[in-house]
Write an enzyme that holds these catalytic residues in place. Sequence first.
Site, PDB file in Angstrom:
ATOM      1  CG  HIS A  39      -0.165   0.019   2.532  1.00  0.00           C
ATOM      2  ND1 HIS A  39       0.406   1.137   3.085  1.00  0.00           N
ATOM      3  CD2 HIS A  39       0.117  -0.999   3.381  1.00  0.00           C
ATOM      4  CE1 HIS A  39       0.998   0.839   4.215  1.00  0.00           C
ATOM      5  NE2 HIS A  39       0.847  -0.461   4.430  1.00  0.00           N
ATOM      6  CD  GLU A  89       2.251  -6.043   8.258  1.00  0.00           C
ATOM      7  OE1 GLU A  89       2.417  -7.283   8.295  1.00  0.00           O
ATOM      8  OE2 GLU A  89       2.992  -5.271   7.633  1.00  0.00           O
TER       9      GLU A  89
END
Length: 471
Positions: free
Chosen positions: A275, A351
């Site tokens: 990202h 994550e």
Amino acid sequence: MADREFVVEADGGSRGNPGPAGYGAVVVDAATGQTLAEAAEYLGVATNNVAEYRGLLAGLRAARELDPDATVHVRMDSKLVVEQMSGRWKIKHPDMKPLAAEAARVFPPGRVTYEWIPRASNKHADRLANEAMDAGARGEQWSPSASTAELDAGAAADGRVVRAGRGRGEPGVAPAGDVPEAGGEGSGAGAAVGERLARAAGTAARTAPGAGASASAADVTGTEATGTADATATVDATVLEASADADVRAAKTVASPGWGPPDMGAPATFVLLRHGETPLTPQKRFSGSGGSDPALSSVGREQAEKVAASLARRGTIQAIVASPLARTRETAGIVAARLGLEVTVEEGLRETDFGAWEGLTFGEVRERHPDDLNAWLSSPDAEPTGGGESFAATGARVAATRDKLVAAYAGRTVLLVSHVTPIKTFVRLALGAPPESLFRMELSAASLSAVAYYADGGASVRLFNDTSHLR
């Protein structure tokens, strides 16, 4: 005859992969070039790789039937089988492991060597495999016919020749007088084998099983506790190669959809996008799945736009899958709008949960939780302070997600928008690297990496930490 040497040429194919499959194998006297045995069988529905391994097994068994004390040199046009049986490539696919183990037991260790040959040089075995598949299409099993090459009865030490084609591929033995005479192109195939063997006898580079080291990957330098911890080096657009023939595949466009070596089928190619930046990224703070879930900063949104433009120019992305966290969904949304695709959310791409370390810098964690940090840096099973997620747990989650996505997107090129730890774990698993390698990779915000996954379970790392689109 203890000093006798055979050459086994084998092939397998599948019309559909998986689809109707068959194999062919031929055993030749290395000294004379005379064909001693043929084997072929229709297997029903199977993959190319299974058919190739079954052809290898049939050839080795036929050679053992002729002389269990002989040495054998296997020649195949399947790079996969040759490299795996030579010990240079790992065997990961559950269908391949028992076949490879069975092949390794046919002759004692060290008595069989392997050589890759071009497909054009493996016509005899290829023809037999196609005959077996043609027979299967007619609802029959393969059997010797006038189209097969003549077998010289006098070449066999005991006056017999081996034929196989039914049941499980175990060789059957028939009197030499029962073998039909050859006709048409089949007779030329036997002669061609002999000519190839005569030329190869003194020149073939033979590799014993287990010899040689695994294919090397490009060095990755730098230290990074996580993607947001202190880093000392950056790797830009490093190509990591997981197999001996990755150079050839990497010469193609990095994320070329549906391309792969003919003996492995079309890969599922994952283009891995980290990202864009969040307010925590420049400060190198731990930002996992257990914290505040920050959105992209203005810089991060600009990075996502640049990624989208670059991927649009390449035109290779066919689907987009993103982590459920806000920063990845926002990045994926910007790319999807440019490419005209929908975004699928996958929980397994999130994550790692860094527990009480969320929002802290690496230095702050060292000051506040030195013992926990040292344990975490030393063992993949150690969890961050406060019940975070260990790297071992993240690795298991990512591996399960990988398998799920490979099955769902076979033969397609998919953009996976995720985070530092999952992306580095994809790369680590593809390379078979140890857990500590996670600390030796730098992964920049909005960087691209790529891994291709083949039907046999093998993987090829195509690209790592490419940020050229951000310049």
